[in-house]
Design an enzyme around this catalytic site. Sequence first.
Site, short mmCIF file in Angstrom:
data_model
loop_
_atom_site.label_atom_id
_atom_site.label_comp_id
_atom_site.label_asym_id
_atom_site.label_seq_id
_atom_site.Cartn_x
_atom_site.Cartn_y
_atom_site.Cartn_z
N GLU A 289 0.84 -1.22 0.00
CA GLU A 289 0.00 0.00 0.00
C GLU A 289 0.86 1.25 0.00
O GLU A 289 0.79 2.06 0.93
CB GLU A 289 -0.87 0.02 1.27
CG GLU A 289 -1.74 -1.18 1.49
CD GLU A 289 -2.36 -1.20 2.90
OE1 GLU A 289 -2.02 -0.34 3.73
OE2 GLU A 289 -3.19 -2.08 3.15
N PRO A 290 1.71 1.47 -1.00
CA PRO A 290 2.56 2.66 -0.98
C PRO A 290 1.76 3.92 -1.33
O PRO A 290 0.85 3.88 -2.15
CB PRO A 290 3.60 2.38 -2.06
CG PRO A 290 2.92 1.45 -3.01
CD PRO A 290 1.93 0.65 -2.21
N ARG A 292 3.24 7.78 -0.32
CA ARG A 292 4.22 8.86 -0.48
C ARG A 292 5.21 8.59 -1.61
O ARG A 292 5.51 9.48 -2.41
CB ARG A 292 4.98 9.00 0.83
CG ARG A 292 5.92 10.20 0.87
CD ARG A 292 6.89 10.11 2.06
NE ARG A 292 6.24 9.76 3.30
CZ ARG A 292 5.84 10.63 4.23
NH1 ARG A 292 6.05 11.92 4.05
NH2 ARG A 292 5.26 10.22 5.34
N ARG A 328 2.81 19.91 6.72
CA ARG A 328 3.87 19.03 7.24
C ARG A 328 4.91 19.77 8.08
O ARG A 328 5.29 19.28 9.13
CB ARG A 328 4.54 18.25 6.10
CG ARG A 328 3.55 17.42 5.27
CD ARG A 328 4.25 16.45 4.32
NE ARG A 328 4.92 15.40 5.05
CZ ARG A 328 6.20 15.34 5.28
NH1 ARG A 328 7.00 16.26 4.77
NH2 ARG A 328 6.71 14.37 5.99
N TYR A 332 4.92 18.32 11.76
CA TYR A 332 6.02 17.37 12.08
C TYR A 332 7.38 18.05 12.10
O TYR A 332 8.39 17.35 12.13
CB TYR A 332 6.09 16.25 11.02
CG TYR A 332 4.79 15.67 10.58
CD1 TYR A 332 4.01 14.91 11.45
CD2 TYR A 332 4.34 15.85 9.27
CE1 TYR A 332 2.82 14.37 11.03
CE2 TYR A 332 3.15 15.29 8.84
CZ TYR A 332 2.39 14.56 9.72
OH TYR A 332 1.21 14.02 9.31
N CYS A 359 -2.35 33.25 11.17
CA CYS A 359 -2.06 33.89 12.46
C CYS A 359 -1.62 32.88 13.50
O CYS A 359 -2.33 32.63 14.49
CB CYS A 359 -3.31 34.63 12.94
SG CYS A 359 -3.89 35.73 11.66
N GLU A 360 -0.49 32.25 13.27
CA GLU A 360 0.10 31.31 14.22
C GLU A 360 1.60 31.33 14.00
O GLU A 360 2.05 31.29 12.84
CB GLU A 360 -0.36 29.87 13.93
CG GLU A 360 -1.83 29.68 13.93
CD GLU A 360 -2.25 28.45 14.72
OE1 GLU A 360 -1.43 27.88 15.47
OE2 GLU A 360 -3.42 28.10 14.57
N TYR A 387 0.80 14.13 0.84
CA TYR A 387 0.41 14.74 2.11
C TYR A 387 0.54 16.26 2.07
O TYR A 387 0.87 16.90 3.06
CB TYR A 387 1.21 14.13 3.26
CG TYR A 387 1.07 12.62 3.32
CD1 TYR A 387 -0.15 12.05 3.64
CD2 TYR A 387 2.14 11.77 3.01
CE1 TYR A 387 -0.31 10.67 3.66
CE2 TYR A 387 1.99 10.39 3.04
CZ TYR A 387 0.76 9.85 3.37
OH TYR A 387 0.61 8.49 3.38
N1 LLP Z 1 -1.35 2.00 4.51
C1 LLP Z 1 -1.78 2.43 5.72
C2 LLP Z 1 -2.65 1.57 6.52
C3 LLP Z 1 -1.38 3.68 6.20
O1 LLP Z 1 -1.79 4.09 7.38
C4 LLP Z 1 -0.53 4.51 5.39
C5 LLP Z 1 -0.11 5.83 5.85
C6 LLP Z 1 -0.13 4.01 4.13
C7 LLP Z 1 -0.55 2.75 3.73
C8 LLP Z 1 0.75 4.79 3.20
O2 LLP Z 1 1.98 5.12 3.73
P1 LLP Z 1 3.06 5.87 2.80
O3 LLP Z 1 3.51 4.89 1.74
O4 LLP Z 1 2.43 7.06 2.19
O5 LLP Z 1 4.12 6.24 3.75
N2 LLP Z 1 0.81 12.74 6.91
C9 LLP Z 1 2.08 12.07 7.18
C10 LLP Z 1 2.05 10.64 6.74
C11 LLP Z 1 0.97 9.80 7.40
C12 LLP Z 1 0.91 8.38 6.90
C13 LLP Z 1 -0.17 7.61 7.54
N3 LLP Z 1 -0.40 6.30 7.00
C14 LLP Z 1 3.19 12.87 6.53
O6 LLP Z 1 2.92 13.88 5.89
O7 LLP Z 1 4.37 12.55 6.70
#
Ligand code: LLP
Length: 432
Positions: A289-290, A292, A328, A332, A359-360, A387
Amino acid sequence: MSHAASLPETLPGHPHIARRGASLMIESLPASELAQRFGTPLYVYSRAGIEQAARAYSDAARGRPLALRYAVKANSSLAVLQLLARQGWGFDVVSGGELGRVLAAGGDAARVVFSGVGKTRDEIAAALRAGVQCLNVESLSELERVDRVAGELGLVAPVSLRINPDVDPRTHPYISTGLRNNKFGIAQTQARQAYARCAGLANLRVLGIDVHIGSQITQIGPYLDALDRVLELVHDIERDGITLHHLDLGGGLGIRYADETPPSPGEWIDALYERLQSRGQGHRQVLLEPGRSVVGNAGVLLCRVLTLKDTLERHFAVVDAAMNDLMRPALYEAWQRIEPAQARDGGHSRRYDVVGPVCESGDWLGRDRLLDLREDDVLAILSAGAYGMAMASNYNTRGRAAEVLVDGEQAHLIRERESLDDLLRGERMLAP
Ligand code: LLP
């Protein structure tokens, strides 16, 4: 333009975003022209960038029992989903809204997995009616709920149980999901009991087992540790007489924001199959499940400098994008590269804090960045394809940015900028 000439021509990790002379290019189009034509703040994606990243996955999957499920949360814009659906990808969704987007973009429900730690009755029903591949269930109580909803609809719910493997993904704490103190998944010690419970629920069909340990993971080790835990459980669960048809190993592969050197999709997948083979499990159907790593480095956020302002302590560049557009950094303390759309000679470079108008004091996009700026300059915040827009909000009643997909020399507007009418739609005033 002496300094401009010394800027990197290609930005490592960002194929299709490069500097030609002083100009930052998205494929064949200068960022400054896109900003002029469509206005700012503006998300711009490279079609070739997305397709190249997706192909890195499909190439590694070829000849293996591996199915790709793009994590919609990373970038859920319809045109992006459409590109991936056309390449035969399935999708990982976490809400009824995301499921609706996938179906609207032409995605195939039979290739959708529905993840998430809390699903409403309506969402479960919508997923079952649409005929999704499976629901990734995260607790015993959710298991009962899915069974009940399926029973009411006269359907059988395909399920996979998400296990919390208690593995440290070595990433930011907010995006770690597979540690035992995280809210996600079913504890390993309860997993067998949960699978045994499925056997007693008439409206469920068990398909697989699921893990996801975190995001922006830059090393293979944590994945292999999680896989080992999964395989131990698979062994126990199958010994209990339950057949598992697939292993969903989640997403999370990192990208290069600064100088990270994450494994490529091919290296990740090779390492997973090597481990599977060494455990005699090379035949297993695997789902990934990629999110990012498919879209992150194919996108930039363009913004314009409104004001240059010196205080006693610092130089500020106030731009027209803010934390509501790209959350982000505020959330983070994430570092994303900031490049001028048109480079100058650097004679007036200073260390700027690039901040938005919200305003933060947490509303910053980059701190301490050496830039040679004038008011009205266009800046590009890199690695913003994932994201970015997906997490944008309307805080301070700011309309969300427009989005453009560049394809060679063509620029397609894939989302209009939100207007005030869009923002007020649905609100009601009290009767006089
Ligand atoms: N599958 C599940 C169950 C997940 O919770 C996530 C991400 C993914 C797949 C995809 O992960 P990726 O390949 O995109 O890393 N907003 C944060 C990232 C939160 C990710 C949450 N879950 C950021 O901007 O860094």
